[in-house]
Design a protein around this motif. Structure first.
Motif, PDB file in Angstrom:
ATOM      1  N   ALA A  40     -45.693 -10.935 -19.062  1.00 49.06           N
ATOM      2  CA  ALA A  40     -45.861 -11.211 -17.630  1.00 49.06           C
ATOM      3  C   ALA A  40     -46.586 -12.527 -17.397  1.00 49.06           C
ATOM      4  O   ALA A  40     -46.212 -13.317 -16.526  1.00 49.06           O
ATOM      5  CB  ALA A  40     -46.612 -10.069 -16.962  1.00 49.06           C
ATOM      6  N   GLY A  41     -47.630 -12.775 -18.203  1.00 50.02           N
ATOM      7  CA  GLY A  41     -48.428 -13.979 -18.010  1.00 50.02           C
ATOM      8  C   GLY A  41     -47.804 -15.242 -18.538  1.00 50.02           C
ATOM      9  O   GLY A  41     -48.271 -16.344 -18.232  1.00 50.02           O
ATOM     10  N   GLY A  42     -46.758 -15.098 -19.363  1.00 52.06           N
ATOM     11  CA  GLY A  42     -46.086 -16.280 -19.899  1.00 52.06           C
ATOM     12  C   GLY A  42     -46.908 -17.039 -20.909  1.00 52.06           C
ATOM     13  O   GLY A  42     -46.824 -18.275 -20.987  1.00 52.06           O
ATOM     14  N   MET A  43     -47.698 -16.328 -21.693  1.00 55.82           N
ATOM     15  CA  MET A  43     -48.526 -16.966 -22.717  1.00 55.82           C
ATOM     16  C   MET A  43     -48.619 -16.035 -23.914  1.00 55.82           C
ATOM     17  O   MET A  43     -48.356 -14.832 -23.793  1.00 55.82           O
ATOM     18  CB  MET A  43     -49.914 -17.286 -22.166  1.00 55.82           C
ATOM     19  N   ASP A  44     -48.984 -16.592 -25.074  1.00 59.40           N
ATOM     20  CA  ASP A  44     -49.068 -15.737 -26.253  1.00 59.40           C
ATOM     21  C   ASP A  44     -50.240 -14.771 -26.123  1.00 59.40           C
ATOM     22  O   ASP A  44     -51.144 -14.958 -25.306  1.00 59.40           O
ATOM     23  CB  ASP A  44     -49.166 -16.565 -27.542  1.00 59.40           C
ATOM     24  N   ARG A  45     -50.197 -13.725 -26.934  1.00 57.80           N
ATOM     25  CA  ARG A  45     -51.165 -12.632 -26.792  1.00 57.80           C
ATOM     26  C   ARG A  45     -52.595 -13.100 -26.977  1.00 57.80           C
ATOM     27  O   ARG A  45     -53.504 -12.674 -26.259  1.00 57.80           O
ATOM     28  CB  ARG A  45     -50.835 -11.512 -27.780  1.00 57.80           C
ATOM     29  N   ASP A  46     -52.838 -13.987 -27.942  1.00 56.46           N
ATOM     30  CA  ASP A  46     -54.208 -14.443 -28.197  1.00 56.46           C
ATOM     31  C   ASP A  46     -54.751 -15.233 -27.016  1.00 56.46           C
ATOM     32  O   ASP A  46     -55.915 -15.047 -26.612  1.00 56.46           O
ATOM     33  CB  ASP A  46     -54.255 -15.301 -29.463  1.00 56.46           C
ATOM     34  N   ARG A  47     -53.924 -16.109 -26.461  1.00 58.36           N
ATOM     35  CA  ARG A  47     -54.377 -16.894 -25.315  1.00 58.36           C
ATOM     36  C   ARG A  47     -54.619 -16.002 -24.111  1.00 58.36           C
ATOM     37  O   ARG A  47     -55.594 -16.174 -23.375  1.00 58.36           O
ATOM     38  CB  ARG A  47     -53.342 -17.968 -24.975  1.00 58.36           C
ATOM     39  N   CYS A  48     -53.717 -15.031 -23.902  1.00 56.49           N
ATOM     40  CA  CYS A  48     -53.877 -14.110 -22.770  1.00 56.49           C
ATOM     41  C   CYS A  48     -55.162 -13.306 -22.918  1.00 56.49           C
ATOM     42  O   CYS A  48     -55.934 -13.165 -21.959  1.00 56.49           O
ATOM     43  CB  CYS A  48     -52.667 -13.188 -22.695  1.00 56.49           C
ATOM     44  N   ARG A  49     -55.421 -12.793 -24.124  1.00 56.29           N
ATOM     45  CA  ARG A  49     -56.628 -12.006 -24.364  1.00 56.29           C
ATOM     46  C   ARG A  49     -57.879 -12.867 -24.162  1.00 56.29           C
ATOM     47  O   ARG A  49     -58.852 -12.423 -23.535  1.00 56.29           O
ATOM     48  CB  ARG A  49     -56.597 -11.441 -25.790  1.00 56.29           C
ATOM     49  N   VAL A  85     -47.355 -16.880  -2.611  1.00 58.27           N
ATOM     50  CA  VAL A  85     -48.018 -17.760  -3.570  1.00 58.27           C
ATOM     51  C   VAL A  85     -47.343 -17.600  -4.927  1.00 58.27           C
ATOM     52  O   VAL A  85     -47.147 -16.478  -5.405  1.00 58.27           O
ATOM     53  CB  VAL A  85     -49.523 -17.444  -3.690  1.00 58.27           C
ATOM     54  N   LEU A  86     -47.016 -18.727  -5.551  1.00 55.82           N
ATOM     55  CA  LEU A  86     -46.252 -18.727  -6.790  1.00 55.82           C
ATOM     56  C   LEU A  86     -46.872 -19.710  -7.767  1.00 55.82           C
ATOM     57  O   LEU A  86     -47.341 -20.779  -7.374  1.00 55.82           O
ATOM     58  CB  LEU A  86     -44.809 -19.148  -6.485  1.00 55.82           C
ATOM     59  N   GLY A  87     -46.891 -19.337  -9.053  1.00 58.86           N
ATOM     60  CA  GLY A  87     -47.295 -20.272 -10.091  1.00 58.86           C
ATOM     61  C   GLY A  87     -46.121 -21.131 -10.514  1.00 58.86           C
ATOM     62  O   GLY A  87     -44.993 -20.644 -10.639  1.00 58.86           O
ATOM     63  N   SER A  88     -46.356 -22.404 -10.742  1.00 56.68           N
ATOM     64  CA  SER A  88     -45.248 -23.308 -11.076  1.00 56.68           C
ATOM     65  C   SER A  88     -44.625 -23.009 -12.431  1.00 56.68           C
ATOM     66  O   SER A  88     -43.484 -23.398 -12.692  1.00 56.68           O
ATOM     67  CB  SER A  88     -45.737 -24.764 -11.056  1.00 56.68           C
ATOM     68  N   GLU A  89     -45.354 -22.310 -13.308  1.00 53.00           N
ATOM     69  CA  GLU A  89     -44.853 -22.018 -14.655  1.00 53.00           C
ATOM     70  C   GLU A  89     -44.519 -20.536 -14.825  1.00 53.00           C
ATOM     71  O   GLU A  89     -44.499 -20.027 -15.947  1.00 53.00           O
ATOM     72  CB  GLU A  89     -45.910 -22.435 -15.693  1.00 53.00           C
ATOM     73  N   THR A  90     -44.246 -19.845 -13.743  1.00 58.15           N
ATOM     74  CA  THR A  90     -44.054 -18.406 -13.813  1.00 58.15           C
ATOM     75  C   THR A  90     -42.674 -18.023 -14.324  1.00 58.15           C
ATOM     76  O   THR A  90     -41.791 -18.870 -14.509  1.00 58.15           O
ATOM     77  CB  THR A  90     -44.319 -17.758 -12.439  1.00 58.15           C
ATOM     78  N   ARG A  91     -42.473 -16.726 -14.546  1.00 64.95           N
ATOM     79  CA  ARG A  91     -41.219 -16.200 -15.053  1.00 64.95           C
ATOM     80  C   ARG A  91     -40.129 -16.235 -13.971  1.00 64.95           C
ATOM     81  O   ARG A  91     -40.422 -16.223 -12.766  1.00 64.95           O
ATOM     82  CB  ARG A  91     -41.411 -14.748 -15.499  1.00 64.95           C
ATOM     83  N   VAL A 136     -47.330 -23.260  -3.979  1.00 65.42           N
ATOM     84  CA  VAL A 136     -47.113 -23.259  -5.420  1.00 65.42           C
ATOM     85  C   VAL A 136     -48.360 -23.819  -6.091  1.00 65.42           C
ATOM     86  O   VAL A 136     -48.836 -24.903  -5.739  1.00 65.42           O
ATOM     87  CB  VAL A 136     -45.874 -24.091  -5.801  1.00 65.42           C
ATOM     88  N   ILE A 137     -48.895 -23.061  -7.037  1.00 61.79           N
ATOM     89  CA  ILE A 137     -50.079 -23.471  -7.781  1.00 61.79           C
ATOM     90  C   ILE A 137     -49.621 -24.102  -9.102  1.00 61.79           C
ATOM     91  O   ILE A 137     -48.934 -23.455  -9.898  1.00 61.79           O
ATOM     92  CB  ILE A 137     -51.003 -22.267  -8.064  1.00 61.79           C
ATOM     93  N   ASP A 138     -49.977 -25.360  -9.308  1.00 55.48           N
ATOM     94  CA  ASP A 138     -49.481 -26.107 -10.461  1.00 55.48           C
ATOM     95  C   ASP A 138     -50.044 -25.574 -11.781  1.00 55.48           C
ATOM     96  O   ASP A 138     -51.221 -25.206 -11.876  1.00 55.48           O
ATOM     97  CB  ASP A 138     -49.844 -27.587 -10.338  1.00 55.48           C
ATOM     98  N   GLY A 139     -49.183 -25.543 -12.797  1.00 48.08           N
ATOM     99  CA  GLY A 139     -49.603 -25.330 -14.166  1.00 48.08           C
ATOM    100  C   GLY A 139     -49.988 -23.928 -14.554  1.00 48.08           C
ATOM    101  O   GLY A 139     -50.611 -23.716 -15.602  1.00 48.08           O
ATOM    102  N   VAL A 140     -49.618 -22.924 -13.734  1.00 50.45           N
ATOM    103  CA  VAL A 140     -50.009 -21.548 -14.037  1.00 50.45           C
ATOM    104  C   VAL A 140     -48.801 -20.629 -13.907  1.00 50.45           C
ATOM    105  O   VAL A 140     -47.781 -20.975 -13.306  1.00 50.45           O
ATOM    106  CB  VAL A 140     -51.139 -21.050 -13.110  1.00 50.45           C
ATOM    107  N   GLY A 141     -48.945 -19.441 -14.491  1.00 51.51           N
ATOM    108  CA  GLY A 141     -47.915 -18.427 -14.407  1.00 51.51           C
ATOM    109  C   GLY A 141     -48.353 -17.254 -13.559  1.00 51.51           C
ATOM    110  O   GLY A 141     -49.070 -17.419 -12.563  1.00 51.51           O
ATOM    111  N   HIS A 142     -47.974 -16.058 -13.988  1.00 47.13           N
ATOM    112  CA  HIS A 142     -48.181 -14.866 -13.170  1.00 47.13           C
ATOM    113  C   HIS A 142     -49.651 -14.504 -12.977  1.00 47.13           C
ATOM    114  O   HIS A 142     -50.007 -13.874 -11.988  1.00 47.13           O
ATOM    115  CB  HIS A 142     -47.438 -13.688 -13.807  1.00 47.13           C
TER     116      HIS A 142
END
Length: 272
Positions: A156-165, A214-220, A241-247
């Motif tokens: 959902a977050g569009g990032m690897d597990r370690d970065r998300c954690r 509101v939407l992240g520019s890097e979202t799914r 749109v919020i730049d550089g972020v996902g969900h």
């Protein structure tokens, strides 16, 4: 957090700030709005109310099914307890589904609606998202709730597990551990309820309040499609749109999200 008994359950809630009331509705990270609600753009002008939906965090965990309509009833009961007649509502992901339904069901009490990446599975990308989430469902079925949560949040977050954690541990300490405790709610109650929720063009058109999408520019793609649907169907919708972020936009970059929300609220005061 304080607690109140409504609809035969306990809801944990917290209030900070003064001004026009804003109710925040979280999805699978029950304290996910904590970074956003610490931003001065919001705290200096609004009465900020966040709570744990039933099944999450410090609120009562009830067996399913628990529908979006049930969450609406709980939220309205909380507002009644607090003596709040009209309120701004903001929701993220599955919490945004509750906010959208509140706007339809209680137009006299909901002043504005902020939808932070509303989760709506009926758009074409919904099936694709769930297909990608298959490993998370498999891990949950095997009894590995921690791995299941990690896989789902990473997707959902569009990032690897370690970065998300690392992000969640830094911004909301203890949130991952709490999400693991609430895994039965996510996989057994919340996602099935979202799949059953119906929010088509006629439902979207019934929302007459001002809406901020509101939407992240890097979202799914799922949430890109949902934003396009809202743009086409909601009568009075503004977009940000919020730049550089996902969900996880309001956790990754709470300041620009808070500032966008504060500007929206200032344009549409309850007292106008």
């Amino acid at each position: 957090m304080d607690t109140v008994t409504v609809n035969d359950i306990q809801l944990a809630y917290e209030i900070r700030g003064t001004g026009e009331p804003v109710l925040f509705i979280s999805p699978i990270i029950p304290d996910g709005f904590v970074p956003l609600l610490a931003e001065p753009a919001l705290t200096t002008r609004s009465r900020l109310i966040r709570y744990h939906k039933r099944g999450w965090g410090g609120s009562t965990h009830t067996p399913g099914p628990v529908s979006v309509a049930d969450h609406v009833a709980d939220a309205m009961a909380l507002l009644d307890h607090l003596g709040i007649d009209r309120v701004h509502v903001a929701g993220h992901s599955t919490g945004a589904a509750v906010a959208a339904q509140m706007a339809q069901d209680h137009p006299d009490r909901i002043a504005t609606v902020a939808l932070l990446e509303l989760s709506l599975l009926s758009v074409p990308a919904g099936a694709a998202f769930f297909a990608q989430a298959a490993p998370a469902f498999e891990a949950y079925a095997e009894g590995d709730a921690e791995r299941a949560l990690g896989l789902f949040l990473s997707l959902a977050g569009g990032m690897d597990r370690d970065r998300c954690r690392a992000l969640l541990d830094e911004r909301i300490p203890g949130s991952v551990e709490q999400a693991v405790k609430d895994a039965d709610t996510l996989f057994g109650v919340e996602l099935p309820a979202l799949a059953e929720w119906r929010f088509g063009p006629d439902d979207a058109a019934a929302i007459r309040q001002p809406v901020l999408s509101v939407l992240g520019s890097e979202t799914r793609p799922l949430w890109v499609e949902v934003a396009a649907f809202l743009r086409s169907a909601v009568p009075d919708v503004e977009e940000c749109v919020i730049d550089g972020v996902g969900h996880l936009l309001h956790i990754e970059q709470p300041r620009p999200v808070a500032e966008a929300l504060a500007r929206f609220l200032a344009r549409h005061p309850i007292t106008s």
